[in-house]
Design a protein around this motif. Sequence first.
Motif, PDB file in Angstrom:
ATOM      1  N   TYR A 336     -55.441 -93.178  -1.301  1.00  0.00           N
ATOM      2  CA  TYR A 336     -54.198 -93.604  -0.900  1.00  0.00           C
ATOM      3  C   TYR A 336     -53.071 -93.115  -1.474  1.00  0.00           C
ATOM      4  CZ  TYR A 336     -54.883 -95.708   3.665  1.00  0.00           C
ATOM      5  OH  TYR A 336     -55.373 -95.966   5.109  1.00  0.00           O
ATOM      6  N   LEU A 337     -52.952 -93.168  -2.791  1.00  0.00           N
ATOM      7  CA  LEU A 337     -52.005 -92.496  -3.768  1.00  0.00           C
ATOM      8  C   LEU A 337     -51.937 -90.968  -3.358  1.00  0.00           C
ATOM      9  CD1 LEU A 337     -52.374 -94.681  -7.014  1.00  0.00           C
ATOM     10  CD2 LEU A 337     -50.790 -95.016  -5.341  1.00  0.00           C
ATOM     11  N   GLY A 338     -53.044 -90.459  -3.307  1.00  0.00           N
ATOM     12  CA  GLY A 338     -52.987 -89.061  -2.773  1.00  0.00           C
ATOM     13  C   GLY A 338     -52.492 -88.817  -1.706  1.00  0.00           C
ATOM     14  N   ILE A 340     -50.076 -90.748  -0.102  1.00  0.00           N
ATOM     15  CA  ILE A 340     -48.642 -90.746  -0.371  1.00  0.00           C
ATOM     16  C   ILE A 340     -48.067 -89.518  -1.181  1.00  0.00           C
ATOM     17  CG2 ILE A 340     -46.883 -92.379  -1.442  1.00  0.00           C
ATOM     18  CD1 ILE A 340     -48.820 -94.463  -0.747  1.00  0.00           C
ATOM     19  N   ARG A 341     -48.584 -89.127  -2.191  1.00  0.00           N
ATOM     20  CA  ARG A 341     -48.098 -88.025  -2.838  1.00  0.00           C
ATOM     21  C   ARG A 341     -48.070 -87.032  -2.010  1.00  0.00           C
ATOM     22  NH1 ARG A 341     -52.012 -87.722  -6.269  1.00  0.00           N
ATOM     23  NH2 ARG A 341     -53.226 -86.065  -5.177  1.00  0.00           N
ATOM     24  N   ASN A 342     -49.164 -86.551  -1.295  1.00  0.00           N
ATOM     25  CA  ASN A 342     -49.138 -85.070  -0.417  1.00  0.00           C
ATOM     26  C   ASN A 342     -47.919 -85.391   0.537  1.00  0.00           C
ATOM     27  OD1 ASN A 342     -51.360 -84.448  -2.039  1.00  0.00           O
ATOM     28  ND2 ASN A 342     -52.880 -84.951  -0.180  1.00  0.00           N
ATOM     29  N   SER A 343     -47.854 -86.473   1.298  1.00  0.00           N
ATOM     30  CA  SER A 343     -46.706 -86.721   2.342  1.00  0.00           C
ATOM     31  C   SER A 343     -45.486 -86.683   1.437  1.00  0.00           C
ATOM     32  CB  SER A 343     -46.944 -88.240   3.048  1.00  0.00           C
ATOM     33  OG  SER A 343     -48.079 -88.179   3.589  1.00  0.00           O
ATOM     34  N   VAL A 344     -45.134 -87.222   0.507  1.00  0.00           N
ATOM     35  CA  VAL A 344     -43.635 -87.224  -0.192  1.00  0.00           C
ATOM     36  C   VAL A 344     -43.368 -85.738  -0.903  1.00  0.00           C
ATOM     37  CG1 VAL A 344     -42.720 -88.120  -2.135  1.00  0.00           C
ATOM     38  CG2 VAL A 344     -43.715 -89.760  -0.674  1.00  0.00           C
ATOM     39  N   MET A 345     -44.481 -85.143  -1.300  1.00  0.00           N
ATOM     40  CA  MET A 345     -44.531 -83.734  -1.785  1.00  0.00           C
ATOM     41  C   MET A 345     -44.042 -82.828  -0.825  1.00  0.00           C
ATOM     42  SD  MET A 345     -46.907 -81.186  -3.951  1.00  0.00           S
ATOM     43  CE  MET A 345     -48.083 -81.143  -2.658  1.00  0.00           C
ATOM     44  N   THR A 511     -52.356 -86.208   4.655  1.00  0.00           N
ATOM     45  CA  THR A 511     -51.204 -86.818   4.510  1.00  0.00           C
ATOM     46  C   THR A 511     -51.278 -88.161   5.319  1.00  0.00           C
ATOM     47  OG1 THR A 511     -50.220 -85.980   6.719  1.00  0.00           O
ATOM     48  CG2 THR A 511     -49.800 -84.827   4.654  1.00  0.00           C
TER      49      THR A 511
END
Length: 554
Positions: A336-338, A340-345, A511
């Motif tokens: 899930y951190l991945g 979130i990271r993909n979405s935010v990036m 995402t």
Amino acid sequence: MASETFSVGQAKTPRDGLRGLAAVALVAAVVCALPMVAVLIAALSGGTETIRHLADTVLWSYTGTTLALVALVSVGTFVIGVATAWLVTMTRFPGVRMLEIALVLPLAFPAYVLAYAYTDVLDHPGIVQTTLRGLTGWGPRDYWFPDIRSLGGAAAMLTLVLYPYVYLLARAAFLQQSGTTFLAARALGSSAWAAFFKVSLPLARPAIAGGVLLAVMETIADFGTVAYFGVQTFATGIYTSWFSLFDRVGAAQLALCLLSFALLIAMLERVQRGRAKYHDAARRSQRMPPVELSGGKAALALVVCGLPVLFGAVLPIVVLFMMGIGSEQDLLSPRYLGFIRNSVMLAGIAAAVTVTAAVAIGFYQRLRPSRVSQGAGYVARLGYAVPGGVIAVGLLVPFAAFDNALDAWMRETFDISTGLLVTGSIWLLIVAYLVRFLAAALGAYEGGQAMVHQHMDAAARSLGQTPLGTLRRVHLPILAPSLLTALLIVFVDVMKELPATLIMRPFNFDTLAVQAHRLASDERLDGAAVPSLVIVAVGLLPVILICRQVGRGR
């Protein structure tokens, strides 16, 4: 003095960076036009056989369903938006101060998130029907209950999240109206209702029409809600043709049909906005004092304004939170951190690129108000009317052809396979977001730019500043709040965007929106609630800013 100053700046174009600014603006406009041109070429190159097959099978079904959905959402957003705007602007009742701000909150929700929440509540195994069967002793076939997974259900979800467009614009129009004309109608014997329909509503028509047309454009662009409810519109047809049937020509021709309809809506919006010129000769008079409501009328007004907030924001948050508690999704897990990271990036890069392009186009139009600059601005705004699925098809078709041609040439010449250099990258996805949301960023930037008087430009140039120096040292500090708003709007829109992300994302690059869609498609609604809540939480940021503006508007 201003014209002389700008003529000097124009003479120094090669040295002051204006050519670079113009290049960025024109490249952004060309990029926005590329998907539309590519869809047109791909659709026309497929001949008439495919479109005839579509006409014999699904085309008219897609057309009828899409038009029906548009009609239902138009009526729903009009009724809710105008009624609530009039009540909170022209009347006083308990809770009106809170409701005038809270009515904007559903704007933070993607429609597909509401679809997940209400399906969990209203579907056959949901709490509503389960309680009904428990209280009455009925069996599954002993009663009728409206099906949430239907055209009406999709229209209800879209109406609940899109009515704030009409509410905001209608409220602004009602606030600007003088009470003289309304009171004159009352003095001539018209009732309050008659005066509203004969005077206030016609005066606010351009603003209301603009809000409804914005809701319509969002409706035809929606994919997540209609796909989850099984409603066959052009948006779902494009995705099915591209991924399930692998019919690229069919997807392009469906995309062309949807693009034509979207551009027609955009043209209607531009025409009605151009005619929205009302001159109030009674502007010197004071605004009509709000009517104090009491008793049953106050209770009715509270219900009318409170229900959209309850069903569009409060209840979905409660339901999603309860669903999320019972799920096995862990927001702190590496997976899930991945997400979130993909979405935010993606959202961060897309917001920065889009706002930069908006600044370049807006400032170039200000410095060089020519046909070229005005045309660039007009083309850049068209992207907002183009659904994400159409943009995805319009970008994948030419860049996939480029990648395949390059790979074939490299194989033949150097015996090396280059694969998908552009098509499989996140940068093409960033381009899709740029095309889709540049109009929103441009609108926010131009709204702030109107506060910068031309004399400031002239003064800066007389002190030796180049156009880029004027932009950096004069405009950007003044426009910082508007630019922040533009960044947040694009950031949140990218977080919510589903069709373009679903079609164009690189392999194994998901995402939060894609994860929510995947879990909901597998009927794992409790799991879908977790990424949905994160998307909503992020979406509340720009809505809070809008609410602050609404609070200051009185």
